[in-house]
Every structure is written in structure tokens, then in C-alpha cells.
Motif scaffolding. Structure first.
Motif, PDB file in Angstrom:
ATOM      1  N   LEU A  17     -24.755  39.786  91.506  1.00  0.00           N
ATOM      2  CA  LEU A  17     -23.957  39.900  90.280  1.00  0.00           C
ATOM      3  C   LEU A  17     -23.057  41.130  90.315  1.00  0.00           C
ATOM      4  O   LEU A  17     -21.851  41.023  90.060  1.00  0.00           O
ATOM      5  CB  LEU A  17     -24.891  40.037  89.071  1.00  0.00           C
ATOM      6  N   CYS A  18     -23.627  42.282  90.647  1.00  0.00           N
ATOM      7  CA  CYS A  18     -22.818  43.497  90.558  1.00  0.00           C
ATOM      8  C   CYS A  18     -21.763  43.516  91.649  1.00  0.00           C
ATOM      9  O   CYS A  18     -20.676  44.046  91.443  1.00  0.00           O
ATOM     10  CB  CYS A  18     -23.688  44.753  90.577  1.00  0.00           C
ATOM     11  N   SER A  19     -22.051  42.915  92.800  1.00  0.00           N
ATOM     12  CA  SER A  19     -21.029  42.877  93.849  1.00  0.00           C
ATOM     13  C   SER A  19     -19.842  42.044  93.386  1.00  0.00           C
ATOM     14  O   SER A  19     -18.694  42.484  93.478  1.00  0.00           O
ATOM     15  CB  SER A  19     -21.593  42.272  95.131  1.00  0.00           C
ATOM     16  N   ILE A  20     -20.121  40.858  92.891  1.00  0.00           N
ATOM     17  CA  ILE A  20     -19.023  39.971  92.501  1.00  0.00           C
ATOM     18  C   ILE A  20     -18.270  40.545  91.302  1.00  0.00           C
ATOM     19  O   ILE A  20     -17.044  40.713  91.332  1.00  0.00           O
ATOM     20  CB  ILE A  20     -19.557  38.566  92.196  1.00  0.00           C
ATOM     21  N   LEU A  21     -19.029  40.888  90.254  1.00  0.00           N
ATOM     22  CA  LEU A  21     -18.369  41.393  89.043  1.00  0.00           C
ATOM     23  C   LEU A  21     -17.663  42.716  89.315  1.00  0.00           C
ATOM     24  O   LEU A  21     -16.537  42.928  88.860  1.00  0.00           O
ATOM     25  CB  LEU A  21     -19.398  41.585  87.927  1.00  0.00           C
ATOM     26  N   GLY A  22     -18.323  43.591  90.054  1.00  0.00           N
ATOM     27  CA  GLY A  22     -17.744  44.908  90.294  1.00  0.00           C
ATOM     28  C   GLY A  22     -16.456  44.819  91.091  1.00  0.00           C
ATOM     29  O   GLY A  22     -15.439  45.411  90.723  1.00  0.00           O
ATOM     30  N   VAL A  23     -16.484  44.053  92.162  1.00  0.00           N
ATOM     31  CA  VAL A  23     -15.284  43.938  92.996  1.00  0.00           C
ATOM     32  C   VAL A  23     -14.169  43.260  92.193  1.00  0.00           C
ATOM     33  O   VAL A  23     -13.025  43.724  92.183  1.00  0.00           O
ATOM     34  CB  VAL A  23     -15.586  43.162  94.296  1.00  0.00           C
ATOM     35  N   ALA A  24     -14.520  42.197  91.476  1.00  0.00           N
ATOM     36  CA  ALA A  24     -13.499  41.494  90.704  1.00  0.00           C
ATOM     37  C   ALA A  24     -12.886  42.429  89.663  1.00  0.00           C
ATOM     38  O   ALA A  24     -11.661  42.504  89.524  1.00  0.00           O
ATOM     39  CB  ALA A  24     -14.091  40.263  90.026  1.00  0.00           C
ATOM     40  N   ALA A  25     -13.743  43.171  88.964  1.00  0.00           N
ATOM     41  CA  ALA A  25     -13.218  44.083  87.945  1.00  0.00           C
ATOM     42  C   ALA A  25     -12.333  45.143  88.587  1.00  0.00           C
ATOM     43  O   ALA A  25     -11.266  45.472  88.067  1.00  0.00           O
ATOM     44  CB  ALA A  25     -14.365  44.749  87.185  1.00  0.00           C
ATOM     45  N   GLY A  26     -12.757  45.655  89.730  1.00  0.00           N
ATOM     46  CA  GLY A  26     -11.959  46.672  90.408  1.00  0.00           C
ATOM     47  C   GLY A  26     -10.604  46.133  90.836  1.00  0.00           C
ATOM     48  O   GLY A  26      -9.581  46.797  90.693  1.00  0.00           O
ATOM     49  N   VAL A  27     -10.593  44.909  91.342  1.00  0.00           N
ATOM     50  CA  VAL A  27      -9.337  44.310  91.805  1.00  0.00           C
ATOM     51  C   VAL A  27      -8.386  44.092  90.630  1.00  0.00           C
ATOM     52  O   VAL A  27      -7.214  44.469  90.676  1.00  0.00           O
ATOM     53  CB  VAL A  27      -9.604  42.983  92.535  1.00  0.00           C
ATOM     54  N   VAL A  28      -8.923  43.506  89.561  1.00  0.00           N
ATOM     55  CA  VAL A  28      -8.073  43.250  88.391  1.00  0.00           C
ATOM     56  C   VAL A  28      -7.540  44.576  87.850  1.00  0.00           C
ATOM     57  O   VAL A  28      -6.362  44.716  87.523  1.00  0.00           O
ATOM     58  CB  VAL A  28      -8.876  42.508  87.302  1.00  0.00           C
ATOM     59  N   SER A  29      -8.420  45.556  87.810  1.00  0.00           N
ATOM     60  CA  SER A  29      -8.041  46.857  87.283  1.00  0.00           C
ATOM     61  C   SER A  29      -6.909  47.468  88.109  1.00  0.00           C
ATOM     62  O   SER A  29      -5.945  47.997  87.561  1.00  0.00           O
ATOM     63  CB  SER A  29      -9.283  47.745  87.341  1.00  0.00           C
ATOM     64  N   ALA A  30      -7.025  47.358  89.429  1.00  0.00           N
ATOM     65  CA  ALA A  30      -5.991  47.928  90.288  1.00  0.00           C
ATOM     66  C   ALA A  30      -4.696  47.131  90.178  1.00  0.00           C
ATOM     67  O   ALA A  30      -3.609  47.678  90.135  1.00  0.00           O
ATOM     68  CB  ALA A  30      -6.463  47.960  91.735  1.00  0.00           C
ATOM     69  N   ALA A  31      -4.842  45.810  90.108  1.00  0.00           N
ATOM     70  CA  ALA A  31      -3.645  44.969  90.060  1.00  0.00           C
ATOM     71  C   ALA A  31      -2.870  45.184  88.771  1.00  0.00           C
ATOM     72  O   ALA A  31      -1.658  45.069  88.732  1.00  0.00           O
ATOM     73  CB  ALA A  31      -4.027  43.505  90.202  1.00  0.00           C
ATOM     74  N   ARG A  32      -3.581  45.500  87.711  1.00  0.00           N
ATOM     75  CA  ARG A  32      -2.921  45.738  86.425  1.00  0.00           C
ATOM     76  C   ARG A  32      -2.978  47.209  86.073  1.00  0.00           C
ATOM     77  O   ARG A  32      -3.242  47.576  84.938  1.00  0.00           O
ATOM     78  CB  ARG A  32      -3.622  44.968  85.316  1.00  0.00           C
ATOM     79  N   GLN A  33      -2.781  48.060  87.068  1.00  0.00           N
ATOM     80  CA  GLN A  33      -2.955  49.488  86.833  1.00  0.00           C
ATOM     81  C   GLN A  33      -2.206  49.944  85.595  1.00  0.00           C
ATOM     82  O   GLN A  33      -1.032  49.643  85.435  1.00  0.00           O
ATOM     83  CB  GLN A  33      -2.464  50.281  88.051  1.00  0.00           C
ATOM     84  N   TYR A  34      -2.894  50.694  84.738  1.00  0.00           N
ATOM     85  CA  TYR A  34      -2.378  51.225  83.482  1.00  0.00           C
ATOM     86  C   TYR A  34      -2.108  50.143  82.452  1.00  0.00           C
ATOM     87  O   TYR A  34      -1.615  50.430  81.374  1.00  0.00           O
ATOM     88  CB  TYR A  34      -1.111  52.068  83.688  1.00  0.00           C
ATOM     89  N   GLY A  35      -2.390  48.893  82.786  1.00  0.00           N
ATOM     90  CA  GLY A  35      -2.218  47.831  81.791  1.00  0.00           C
ATOM     91  C   GLY A  35      -3.429  47.785  80.877  1.00  0.00           C
ATOM     92  O   GLY A  35      -4.374  48.563  81.010  1.00  0.00           O
ATOM     93  N   LEU A  36      -3.394  46.838  79.961  1.00  0.00           N
ATOM     94  CA  LEU A  36      -4.469  46.720  78.980  1.00  0.00           C
ATOM     95  C   LEU A  36      -5.789  46.403  79.674  1.00  0.00           C
ATOM     96  O   LEU A  36      -6.825  47.006  79.385  1.00  0.00           O
ATOM     97  CB  LEU A  36      -4.117  45.620  77.978  1.00  0.00           C
ATOM     98  N   ALA A  37      -5.740  45.450  80.605  1.00  0.00           N
ATOM     99  CA  ALA A  37      -6.965  45.049  81.304  1.00  0.00           C
ATOM    100  C   ALA A  37      -7.552  46.241  82.049  1.00  0.00           C
ATOM    101  O   ALA A  37      -8.768  46.465  82.024  1.00  0.00           O
ATOM    102  CB  ALA A  37      -6.668  43.912  82.276  1.00  0.00           C
ATOM    103  N   ASP A  38      -6.691  47.033  82.664  1.00  0.00           N
ATOM    104  CA  ASP A  38      -7.154  48.198  83.411  1.00  0.00           C
ATOM    105  C   ASP A  38      -7.849  49.175  82.475  1.00  0.00           C
ATOM    106  O   ASP A  38      -8.934  49.678  82.754  1.00  0.00           O
ATOM    107  CB  ASP A  38      -5.961  48.867  84.100  1.00  0.00           C
ATOM    108  N   LYS A  39      -7.219  49.422  81.323  1.00  0.00           N
ATOM    109  CA  LYS A  39      -7.804  50.380  80.386  1.00  0.00           C
ATOM    110  C   LYS A  39      -9.137  49.865  79.866  1.00  0.00           C
ATOM    111  O   LYS A  39     -10.113  50.615  79.780  1.00  0.00           O
ATOM    112  CB  LYS A  39      -6.831  50.652  79.237  1.00  0.00           C
ATOM    113  N   ALA A  40      -9.180  48.576  79.533  1.00  0.00           N
ATOM    114  CA  ALA A  40     -10.428  48.006  79.014  1.00  0.00           C
ATOM    115  C   ALA A  40     -11.519  48.115  80.069  1.00  0.00           C
ATOM    116  O   ALA A  40     -12.652  48.524  79.777  1.00  0.00           O
ATOM    117  CB  ALA A  40     -10.208  46.552  78.604  1.00  0.00           C
ATOM    118  N   ILE A  41     -11.187  47.762  81.300  1.00  0.00           N
ATOM    119  CA  ILE A  41     -12.194  47.799  82.360  1.00  0.00           C
ATOM    120  C   ILE A  41     -12.630  49.245  82.614  1.00  0.00           C
ATOM    121  O   ILE A  41     -13.818  49.531  82.745  1.00  0.00           O
ATOM    122  CB  ILE A  41     -11.639  47.157  83.653  1.00  0.00           C
TER     123      ILE A  41
END
Ligand code: SF4
Lengths: 631, 315
Positions: free
Chosen positions: B108-132
Motif C-alpha cells: 500500500l505505502c509503495s503504491i500510494l507513496g510513489v503515486a502521490a509523489g509523482v502527482v505532486s511533482a507533476a503538479r508542482q506548486y499546484g493545488l494537488a501538490d499543496k494538498a499532498i
């Protein structure tokens, strides 16, 4: 130090963490003199009073003890134990790390082996084993948590010390007969302290959490004394009936650890600028465009494929603006090859990358101009349009293909992908075409080479792969950014002739970026010379080669006489190109120009056109008119 | 590849050896007479003497160590006095339960963590990044045992979506659906911290990779942005994410101790805590050595996975 505090204050979240932590620590210190109920006096008649009840703001626990008071005393204990553990771990760990790093050799080897072994444990097993041996108790929990964290400090500090131990000032101190202990104290320690502080600030939160955890398990503080962890542990049995007794200490741990984490991040950012957020911003899918005006395309009868008009690209870094490209006009027709030449930093690559929105952004911004491909403006075109054209109609060949090819995919896969993102073909077909492409750039054993990874190929081979990739979809325009710079002379000549053949056979338009006039002479019909983000001379290659009109062009040519000698970075021109954030008024080349006069340094100098299709941006160009030259 | 695996396995031997030495040394720190400590309050003089003879406690330290090591290599971890059972049997039983819990959490933490990190980086400084980023901060700051308790309160007691604790229903079938419903809350609670850490590191690994030249090449090829992120950048970022996963597996295994206590999960962590409170030293010793050895082997698997991902590693 003041700088550090100022940086920290600028980080609002870290500042909030600092304030919360300050309040917590102040309260913890003041707890003994605050008018609180005694924390350990039981009153079973009064048990499980709810929050906000008379005389007990936070209620009472299962033995009727005042929760607020217990919370304060527990916080005091938890914070003290956490900090103590961090200090012990940091001191011992740093000591071990410094000794290992400073002495090196066998000492280092043995110590680090031991550290590796300790790190092979999931940390809590080690802590449990220590508590099992010493017996439950807060002091033993503290020892266990500190011990488990020593390897982390030791390893970090050792790394830094190794770097310092070989610095000149340490050698000098050694030669002057200083004792090791004094060198460590006076030379090494001051340099590792920031690292220790960073490591501590990022681990204190952990240690508070860990000691609380051991107490929660019943292995730390023993009743009636209670830290936050054992408060939570004791409240667990009443979780369902009286959740507030659990929520109070749990929330407190959360608040403390969160404040420390925020503060720790802030400290790390302030002390370690490389990690500062913002220094690492990701480039967007396409360069940001912020144009005031869009230049008129020019006459539509024009046969050019790609027509760049008044292009301006800047880099916005903090408050500074670097004008990398300051109004560039270029055009290429099918079958034509345009050379774009200049020193590194002259803006030639940025010009090329701007066309397809490939300038890293942030910090890049295209602030003006247009790039018409078959009449359609690419600057500011929607991402979908750009993506459809990228690699399909207009493709790039980059310098240094070791960095520009994906290291973890085979070159066959990377070529096949280039095809498949534009054409709905099967894997097998894409693969077959990839192999054909490799053959067309004269890679031997193309079938088996397709399964190689970039690092398995030679530089020349990789460059051919880069070319094959650019050719994958039979584009109309290829923009080649110094594709031969890193190669030796023979390979360079082969690649140039390959590009030349392709241009003839397929009617490609090529923009060839280089700083090497020899290469230009071999391949290009026209050449544009760039300096400080602007074109200073433009015209047919032969004319310019025979009679350079701009003093800068003349200098460039004097530096690089022969094909294949182009690896020198034009060091022969005295002086450096100007920083593009502080361009001088008037001619940018004036500080390095032999013929500069006062007039050169006042007004802006226009790109004057002569009747022979040449253009020069200079007040006193070399006067050998191209018409007089026999072609 | 087989050669590489063999090489890594051989290199584990000194580490395992070191682990056994460390555990032995820690246990040798027990104040007082070890036999009395092991037998606890049940000790009678005859028992103490017998144990002394069995364990060779009357012999010098080094000799004792090798006797102990030799016994363990043969699968004899001694006998737990509090459970009156062979240590290895007990540890194996309990380790199965821990493996289910920690393994699920790790996935769970591998999948969720990596996915959250990727989304966060892809939307850097965006809303999703801030929320994550905020969620991550919360996740790495909350004590997992407190989180577990709150989850019980909300999802088991208030909403009654999941059972309060345990691994199996007291009455009823011990089937997969029953296991899943018992597993959900503890696995999630255990995964939260590691998810936060992994998300953080994945984000910075992705930001680092997204600046690389080969990402610009992918874009210049016309690769759609989604594939640039998930295929090109993530693949390269995994090279630095996978070692983090290996380290986090250790943290998940560690955190399992707390979660097993909170959720009454019959795993090795709870066994260890009980054993410590009972002063059942042999059980603690056996459990620690066994789990640490498994963790070493797991890290070898991580190295092998890394070498499969990155062709530049010589195998
Ligand atoms: S304008 Fe003046 S300074 Fe500039 S290149 Fe010409 S002569 Fe030199």
C-alpha cells in the motif's frame, strides 16, 4: 547566523513550527510553577470527567487524575527525553563519524562495518532488544532510542568529515605539528556542526515519537510517572468509552512532532541551499509564453518552412531577468541548411528550443515574437498542437546523447516510441522501422544494436541514434544543436555527410547550431551569427566566409580555421561574452571590439541589410563588399 | 543474474554474522545472572543449574556465543519459558501474521507513496501538490499508534465498517473476506507514515529527473506529457526510489509492533513486547534474530530488483 535566522523567518511554515515549539518548550519549562492540580493524585470517585468539566478543563483519566496537569507534565517529560536522546545520539554518532572519517583506513573500515551491521536491523528490533536486556523503564527507553539513532549520525558525519579531512587547511594544520585532537576541535568540528544541526532537527521529532512509542508499549516510563506515550497507552483500554483521555495526549504528540518537522524542514532549507524548494522546479510540458505583441508573419508568398520573427526569450530567476534571446529573425526553406553560430551563451540553443516550446520553464519565458511553421504560429500554440508537431514535423538532434537518451530503455524501444507516439502502428512494425532507421544512419548490426542501452554504445553511435530518432517520422525541419561537438574528427565528418545526404534526398530543412565555422562551411548555405542573444550578421555562407563584415564574425573565423578543429571553445577571443542580464547600452560586442568608437556605446544598433542579401549589425562593418568577391 | 543473486546472498553472511554478534552482546548486557534472568521468578536452583548447563552459561563468553550460534543454525532457538514452547515454532507462527500485515502495508505505502509523489511533482506548486504536501506532513507527524486508535474509534466503533481488532473473527469462518475486513484498518494505519516518507522522496526524485536532458528529448519526440511523467520520468526516478522502499520496509516492520498492540494483531511484534514484559529473554532473542535475518534477505531482494530495473548496474 543572522542570515540563517532571516532565511528561517522567511519560511512561514517553519516560522509557525518555531512558534509552536517555543510555546511548548516554554510551557514545559514552566510546568512546575504553573497552578496545576497535582498530576499523580488519584481520585477514583472523579474518574473519566469529560472535557471542560468543573475544575478539570481537559477532564480526568481512569484514576480521576487531572488530565491537563498530566498532559503538561507528560509533555515536559516527552520533550525532555526526546531532546536528550537526540543530543546523546548526535554527540556519540558525530564522535564516531568524525573519528572514522578523520583517520580513514582500517579504523574507518572497521567502524563503518559495525555501523552497517547496526543499520541492517529494523531499528525497533534493536531498541526492543536493548530494552529487553536493560529492562523496561524511561531511562532505558531513552538509551535504546539514542543508541538506535547513533548509526544515522555516524554515517552522515563521517561523509562530511572525509571531505574535510583532505582539505588543504587540515593538511596545513597537520604539517604545522598540530595534535589530531586539536585539529578535530578547531578545524573539523566547526565545519560539521551545521550538518549535525540539520540531522538533529530532522530526527528530534522521530525520537520524541519513538520514546513515546516505547512508553506506549509499556516499556518506557512506568506508573505513576507518565510521558505522553504512556498516557496514551494507559488510556487505550478506555478508548471506546472515554475517547478524550486518548485524544488529549495523542493530539499533543501530533502537534509537537508536526511543529518540529516543519521547523526541521525550514532549518534544512536554510542551511542547505541546494535543497531549497524552488531551486528544484520542474520544467513545464511547454515553455511559458507571455507576449505583448505578435509580429506580422510577413509576406505569405514566402517559401520558407520555418519562419522565426522577432523572437524574444528570457529567463526569470528570482528578481533578475536574463535576456537570452533578444529579437531574432531566421527562416529556412525546404532543402536548405541554415547555420546558427556563436559562442556558448550566445542564445543560439535557446532560440532553437523556443521554437517548439522546449526551453525549461520555469525559468524560461518567451516574451515576444513568433515562429511560423507553414504559416501557423507555434509560439503560444496549444500544447496539443505543439505535441503533434514535435518529433513528427519538426525534430531535434541534441548534443551529448548520453544525457539526452533515456538511460533505462533500449535504443530500439526509444526509436519505436518516437514512431508510435505519432503513428498508430503495431509494436512489431514500429520495431522493424526502428531497425531500418538504425540502418539508415549506418549503424552496423542494427538488429542486435536495437537491444543495446545507450551506455553500451560509443559516442558516435549514440549520436547516430539521436539522428535516427530525429528522422523517425520523416520530418520537414530538423534542428540540430551541436550534434558533433563531442565527437572526434572522422566521426564528425561522417555525421555531417550523413546529414547532408538526408537533406538532399528528403528535402529536409536543417537549422544547424554550432560554434564551428568549419562545420558551417561544409553543410550550410546560409549562416547567422549570434552574439549576446541577437543576430549580428546574416548571409550566404560563402560570402560571409570570404568577407566577414562584422568584427565578431571575423574574430570567430580567425579562431577556428579548419574543419574538425572546432572543439576549442573560442577562447582566443579576448574577453568574455557579456552576461545577458546586464547588457551594455549600444553594441554588446563593444567591450571586446577593436574598432569600437564612442558612438558604438550609445544607441541601439539596427541590423542593416545590404542589397546582396547580407545583414550586419555594426556601425563600421568591414567594407569588403560581397559583390566584389568571385563566387 | 543467478550469479549476481548468489553473490549478494554470500555477501549477506557477514551481515547475518554481525547481527547475531550484536544481539548476543546486547543480551550479555543483562545485569545479574543470565539464567535467573531467563527463568525469571520461576527460577529454582535446580532449574538455574540445568539451564546453565544446557546453554553453556558457565563457559566463557566467546565459547558461549558459538554454542548459541551453532544451535540457531540448526534451528534450535531455545525454549520459551512463558509459553512453554519452542521459540522457533512460536516465532514462525507469529511471523506469518506480521508478514500479512506488514506486507500489505508495504504494498500500500509503495503504491500510494510513489503515486502521490509523482502527482505532486507533476503538479508542482499546484493545488494537488499543496494538498499532498500537507497530507504528507500530517502523515509523517502522526504517531501510528494514535492514528490506529482514532481509526478504531471512527471506522470500527462509530461507523462499524470494520471489526475493532484481531486477525480473525472469534466465531465464523477464517476466510479471505474475513481476513481483509480485519486487515484493512491496521494495514492502513501502518502504511500512513511510510506513505508520507515515500511520497516526499518520490516527489524530490521526480523533480530531479524531470530536469534531466532525456526528459526534454522525450518531449521533443512528441511523447504525451502523461507518458513523459509516468513512463520516462518515473522509470528513471525509480532508480532512486527503490532503495528508499527498502529502507521503508524496515520502518513498516518496526511500526508493526505498535499497530499489532493497538489492533491485537497476533504478530511477532506483540509477541516481543509481551516477552519483554515477561522477561522471556530467549523468546526476545530468537524473535529479534529471526526478523532481522528476514529483513537482510528482503534487502537483497531489493538490490536484485534494482539491478533488474537499471541495466547500468553490473550483474
Ligand atoms: S558596432 Fe562598434 S563595437 Fe559593435 S562591432 Fe561594430 S564597430 Fe565593434
Amino acid at each position: 547566523m543572522m542570515d540563517f535566522l532571516r532565511l528561517l523567518a522567511r519560511n512561514r511554515l517553519a516560522f509557525a513550527g518555531l512558534i509552536v515549539m517555543g510555546v511548548v518548550v516554554a510551557l514545559a519549562i514552566l510546568t512546575p510553577i504553573l497552578p496545576l492540580a497535582p498530576p499523580d493524585v488519584t481520585n477514583t470517585a472523579n474518574r473519566f470527567q469529560p472535557v471542560l468539566s468543573e475544575g478539570a478543563w481537559l477532564g480526568t483519566d481512569h484514576l480521576g487524575r487531572d488530565l491537563l496537569s498530566r498532559l503538561m507534565w507528560g509533555t515536559r517529560l516527552s520533550v525532555a527525553v526526546g531532546f536528550a536522546a537526540a543530543l546523546i545520539a548526535a554527540t556519540l554518532g558525530a564522535g564516531i563519524g568524525i573519528v572514522a572519517g578523520f583517520y580513514g583506513g582500517r579504523t574507518d573500515n572497521i567502524i563503518m562495518r559495525g555501523i552497517d551491521m547496526l543499520m541492517a536491523f529494523p531499528y525497533i528490533l534493536l531498541a526492543l532488544a536493548i530494552v529487553a536486556a536493560l529492562g523496561p523503564g524511561l531511562m532505558n527507553a531513552l538509551i535504546a532510542v539514542a543508541a538506535v539513532n547513533i548509526p544515522f549520525f555516524a554515517r552522515n558525519i563521517r561523509g562530511i568529515t572525509v571531505g574535510i579531512a583532505h582539505k588543504e587547511f587540515v593538511d596545513a594544520a597537520r604539517l604545522s605539528g598540530m595534535k589530531d585532537a586539536r585539529i578535530i576541535l578547531s578545524e573539523v568540528l566547526p565545519n560539521v556542526i551545521p550538518v549535525i544541526v540539520i540531522a538533529m532537527s530532522t530526527t528530534v521529532g522521530w525520537m520524541i515519537l519513538e520514546t513515546a512509542g516505547l512508553s506506549f508499549l509499556g516499556l518506557g516510563s512506568q506508573p505513576p510517572q507518565a510521558d505522553l506515550g504512556s498516557m496514551l497507552g494507559e488510556a487505550r483500554s478506555a478508548l471506546i468509552t472515554n475517547p478524550h483521555t486518548s485524544v488529549v495526549p495523542g493530539a499533543m504528540i501530533l502537534v509537537i512532532v508536526m511543529a518540529i518537522n516543519l521547523l526541521g524542514d525550514g532549518v534544512r532549507d536554510a542551511l542547505d541551499p541546494r535543497l531549497k524548494s524552488g531551486a528544484l522546479s520542474r520544467p513545464m510540458p511547454a515553455t511559458k509564453v507571455d507576449r505583448k505583441t505578435i509580429p506580422y508573419q510577413g509576406d505569405n508568398t514566402d517559401d520558407s518552412l520555418l519562419n522565426i520573427r522577432a523572437l524574444e526569450t528570457q529567463f526569470h530567476v528570482k528578481n533578475r531577468v536574463y535576456r537570452a534571446v533578444g529579437g531574432v529573425d531566421l527562416r529556412v526553406a525546404p532543402g536548405q541548411c541554415l547555420g546558427l553560430i556563436g559562442e556558448s551563451g550566445s542564445g543560439k540553443s535557446v532560440t532553437a528550443l523556443s521554437v517548439m516550446g522546449l526551453v525549461a520553464s520555469p525559468p524560461g519565458v518567451i516574451t515576444g515574437g513568433a515562429a511560423y511553421y507553414k504559416g501557423e504560429d507555434l509560439i503560444g500554440a496549444p500544447y496539443k498542437t505543439l505535441r503533434a508537431l514535435r518529433g513528427d514535423r519538426i525534430s531535434y538532434i541534441f548534443q551529448d546523447p548520453l544525457a539526452t537518451l533515456h538511460p533505462l530503455y533500449t535504443i530500439g524501444d526509444q526509436l519505436a516510441e518516437a514512431i508510435r507516439v505519432h503513428h498508430p502502428v503495431s509494436r512489431g512494425e514500429a520495431r522493424a522501422r526502428a531497425v531500418d532507421l538504425l540502418k539508415s544512419v549506418r549503424i552496423p548490426n542494427a538488429e542486435s544494436r536495437a537491444n543495446s542501452y545507450p551506455h553500451e554504445l560509443s559516442g558516435g553511435m549514440r549520436q547516430r541514434v539521436g539522428i535516427a530518432m530525429a528522422l523517425a517520422n520523416d520530418p520537414d525541419v530538423i534542428i540540430a544543436d551541436e550534434p558533433t561537438t563531442a565527437l572526434d574528427v572522422t566521426v564528425q565528418a561522417q555525421i555531417l555527410s550523413l546529414l547532408n545526404d538526408l537533406r538532399r534526398e528528403r528535402g529536409l530543412a536543417i537549422i544547424f547550431i554550432t560554434h564551428d565555422f568549419g562545420v558551417v562551411a561544409q553543410l550550410c548555405d546560409h549562416v547567422a551569427v549570434m552574439y549576446a542573444g541577437r543576430i549580428v550578421e546574416h548571409g550566404p555562407t560563402n560570402d560571409i566566409l570570404r568577407a566577414p563584415a562584422h568584427p565578431y564574425t571575423a574574430r570567430l573565423m580567425a579562431c577556428v580555421p579548419e574543419l574538425g578543429q572546432g572543439r576549442r571553445e573560442l577562447a582566443a577571443i579576448p574577453g568574455l561574452p557579456p552576461m545577458v542580464d546586464q547588457l551594455p547600452a549600444g553594441c554588446a560586442f563593444a567591450p571586446r571590439c577593436d574598432m569600437a568608437s564612442a558612438a558604438c556605446k550609445t544607441g541601439d544598433i539596427a541590423l542593416g541589410t545590404t542589397q546582396t542579401g547580407r545583414a550586419v549589425r555594426c556601425l563600421t562593418p568591414h567594407t569588403t563588399a560581397p559583390v566584389e568577391v568571385e563566387v | 543474474m543467478a550469479g549476481y543473486i548468489l553473490k549478494r546472498l554470500l555477501s549477506a553472511i557477514p551481515v547475518l554474522f554481525g547481527i547475531s554478534v550484536i544481539v548476543f552482546v546486547i543480551m550479555a548486557m543483562i545485569p545479574g545472572d543470565p539464567a535467573t534472568a531467563i527463568l525469571g521468578s520461576y527460577a529454582t536452583p535446580e532449574n538455574v543449574e540445568k539451564l546453565n548447563r544446557d546453554l553453556g552459561l558457565d563457559k566463557p563468553m566467546v565459547q558461549r556465543y558459538f554454542i548459541w550460534l551453532g544451535n540457531m543454525v540448526q534451528g534450535d532457538f531455545g525454549r520459551s519459558f512463558s509459553l512453554n514452547r519452542d521459540v522457533l515454532d512460536e516465532v514462525l507462527d507469529r511471523f506469518g501474521a506480521t508478514l500479512i500485515l506488514a506486507g500489505t502495508s508495504f504494498v500500500l505505502c509503495s503504491i500510494l507513496g510513489v503515486a502521490a509523489g509523482v502527482v505532486s511533482a507533476a503538479r508542482q506548486y499546484g493545488l494537488a501538490d499543496k494538498a499532498i504536501t500537507f497530507a504528507v506532513l500530517l502523515g509523517i507527524s502522526i504517531p501510528s499508534f494514535f492514528l490506529g486508535m482514532m481509526m478504531i474509534l471512527i471506522f470500527a466503533v462509530k461507523l462499524r465498517w470494520f471489526p475493532v481488532s484481531g486477525m480473525w473473527p472469534i466465531y465464523g469462518a477464517r476466510d479471505v473476506p474475513a481476513l481483509i475486513s480485519h486487515l484493512t484498518l491496521p494495514a492502513l494505519a501502518l502504511a500512513v507514515v511510510a506513505t508520507g516518507v515515500i511520497a516526499r522522496l518520490s516527489r524530490s526524485a521526480m523533480l530531479e529527473v524531470l530536469r534531466q536532458d532525456f526528459i526534454r528529448t522525450a518531449r521533443a519526440k512528441g511523447v504525451p506529457e502523461r507518458a513523459v511523467i509516468w513512463r520516462h520520468a518515473l522509470r528513471a526516478a525509480m532508480v532512486s526510489i527503490i532503495p528508499v522502499l527498502g529502507v521503508q520496509a524496515g520502518f513498516v516492520l518496526s511500526g508493526a509492533v505498535y499497530i499489532e498492540m493497538v489492533f491485537q494483531w497476533p504478530g511477532v511484534g506483540r509477541m516481543l513486547v509481551d516477552a519483554i514484559l515477561q522477561r522471556d529473554i530467549l523468546l526476545v532473542q530468537g524473535g529479534v534474530v529471526f526478523v532481522a535475518a528476514c529483513y537482510v534477505l528482503f534487502n537483497i531482494a531489493v538490490d536484485v530488483a534494482q539491478s533488474l530495473l537499471d541495466p547500468r548496474i553490473k550483474t
